[in-house]
Design a protein around this motif. Structure first.
Motif, PDB file in Angstrom:
ATOM      1  N   GLY A 131       4.536   3.883  -4.658  1.00  0.00           N
ATOM      2  CA  GLY A 131       4.295   2.486  -4.971  1.00  0.00           C
ATOM      3  C   GLY A 131       5.520   1.611  -4.861  1.00  0.00           C
ATOM      4  N   ALA A 132       6.683   2.190  -4.548  1.00  0.00           N
ATOM      5  CA  ALA A 132       7.913   1.407  -4.472  1.00  0.00           C
ATOM      6  C   ALA A 132       7.990   0.545  -3.218  1.00  0.00           C
ATOM      7  N   SER A 133       7.237   0.899  -2.186  1.00  0.00           N
ATOM      8  CA  SER A 133       7.135   0.048  -1.000  1.00  0.00           C
ATOM      9  C   SER A 133       5.694   0.025  -0.511  1.00  0.00           C
ATOM     10  N   ILE A 134       5.264  -1.156  -0.078  1.00  0.00           N
ATOM     11  CA  ILE A 134       3.951  -1.314   0.538  1.00  0.00           C
ATOM     12  C   ILE A 134       4.174  -2.068   1.845  1.00  0.00           C
ATOM     13  N   LEU A 135       3.657  -1.511   2.937  1.00  0.00           N
ATOM     14  CA  LEU A 135       3.912  -2.076   4.253  1.00  0.00           C
ATOM     15  C   LEU A 135       2.634  -2.246   5.044  1.00  0.00           C
ATOM     16  N   LYS A 136       2.716  -3.067   6.076  1.00  0.00           N
ATOM     17  CA  LYS A 136       1.654  -3.163   7.058  1.00  0.00           C
ATOM     18  C   LYS A 136       1.895  -2.057   8.080  1.00  0.00           C
ATOM     19  N   ALA A 137       1.000  -1.074   8.127  1.00  0.00           N
ATOM     20  CA  ALA A 137       1.234   0.116   8.930  1.00  0.00           C
ATOM     21  C   ALA A 137       1.533  -0.191  10.405  1.00  0.00           C
ATOM     22  N   PRO A 138       0.827  -1.107  11.051  1.00  0.00           N
ATOM     23  CA  PRO A 138       1.112  -1.299  12.483  1.00  0.00           C
ATOM     24  C   PRO A 138       2.458  -1.969  12.759  1.00  0.00           C
TER      25      PRO A 138
END
Length: 277
Positions: free
Chosen positions: A69-76
């Protein structure tokens, strides 16, 4: 039952059949859910450097949660929409405390894994050194293994550390946590048989799922979360539909509303077909 609009799944022990093995059934379930307009997100304690290829192979194209939960990204695109790093002033004292209790000690940034040759476990050693037998050749660029502990600590302090992890005997948990609280206020959770994970206070898979739901405008009752271990409790217990795979920990089964087939029998796909498709 409410319509499922967001699915969040753990990777190891839940979605993956093995260390980096994605079943065709699980790939098909993601594709079918996304075709229906459902967002499907991964949530793992791995850093992005060690799960990038898994995410691509499986077909994750929505937001993706790493480092518990420390980073959330847009996978593409790799654009990060949320980041929480540990206070760099606290990384060294935590590591010097942890090494008294913890084996296989390591730190992770968004991409990187940092440890020493004698501390890191076999799985992460392979990832860091990229000897040609591992799944993710990208990881060697972001894997750092040092010959001595002081060099490891120095690199971890200089890096944007998001999670500190390792293995510890259960009977040491209370003593370690008591000493850890003397350094600062942290999130302390467990994964696997002996695994422990330390992040910034309030950062866990539950906080990440709440962020995902807000980001996509999805209500709690329309969220399904699937996991296998104690670090999945915050998200599985919060979700409108909380699912544990049959091979999961008893503590997670106690809070899950449904038990699906084990990970090696594509339990993820079976749960998606039952509740979302």
């Amino acid at each position: 039952m409410s319509e499922i609009k967001l699915i969040v799944t753990d990777l190891d022990g839940t979605f993956l059949m093995g260390k980096n093995v994605v079943s065709e059934e699980n790939k098909a379930a993601i594709a079918a859910a996304r075709k229906k307009g459902i967002k499907v997100c991964g949530a793992t304690s791995r850093c992005w450097g060690t799960c990038k290829r898994v995410a691509e192979q499986a077909g994750f194209k929505d937001l993706f949660v790493v480092n518990n939960g420390a980073s959330i990204l847009k996978a593409p695109t790799l654009e990060r929409v949320f980041t929480s790093n540990l206070d760099p002033d606290l990384v060294e004292p935590v590591l010097r405390l942890a090494v008294k209790y913890v084996t296989n000690l390591k730190t992770q940034g968004f991409y990187s894994t940092i440890s020493t040759w004698d501390l890191v476990n076999d799985w992460n050693r392979e990832v860091c050194t990229d000897d040609g037998t591992i799944f993710d050749p990208m990881a060697s660029e972001y894997g750092f293994l040092y010959d001595d502990f002081d060099a490891f600590v120095e690199k971890a302090v200089q890096s944007r550390t998001q999670i500190i992890a390792g293995n510890m005997e259960h009977e040491l948990n209370n003593d370690f946590y008591y000493d850890l609280c003397g350094i600062g206020d942290f999130e302390f959770t467990s994964a696997g048989v002996k695994g422990i994970e330390i992040t910034q206070r309030g950062i866990n898979k539950g906080s990440a799922v709440r962020f995902l739901a807000d980001y996509y405008g999805v209500k709690q009752e329309n969220v399904m979360c699937i996991g296998d271990n104690r670090n999945d409790i915050p998200m599985v217990s919060w979700a409108g539909v909380g699912v544990c795979v049959e091979n999961g920990a008893d503590a997670l089964k106690d809070v899950a509303g449904y038990i699906t087939a084990p990970c090696h029998e594509s339990g993820f796909a079976k749960a998606v077909e039952r509740f979302a498709l």
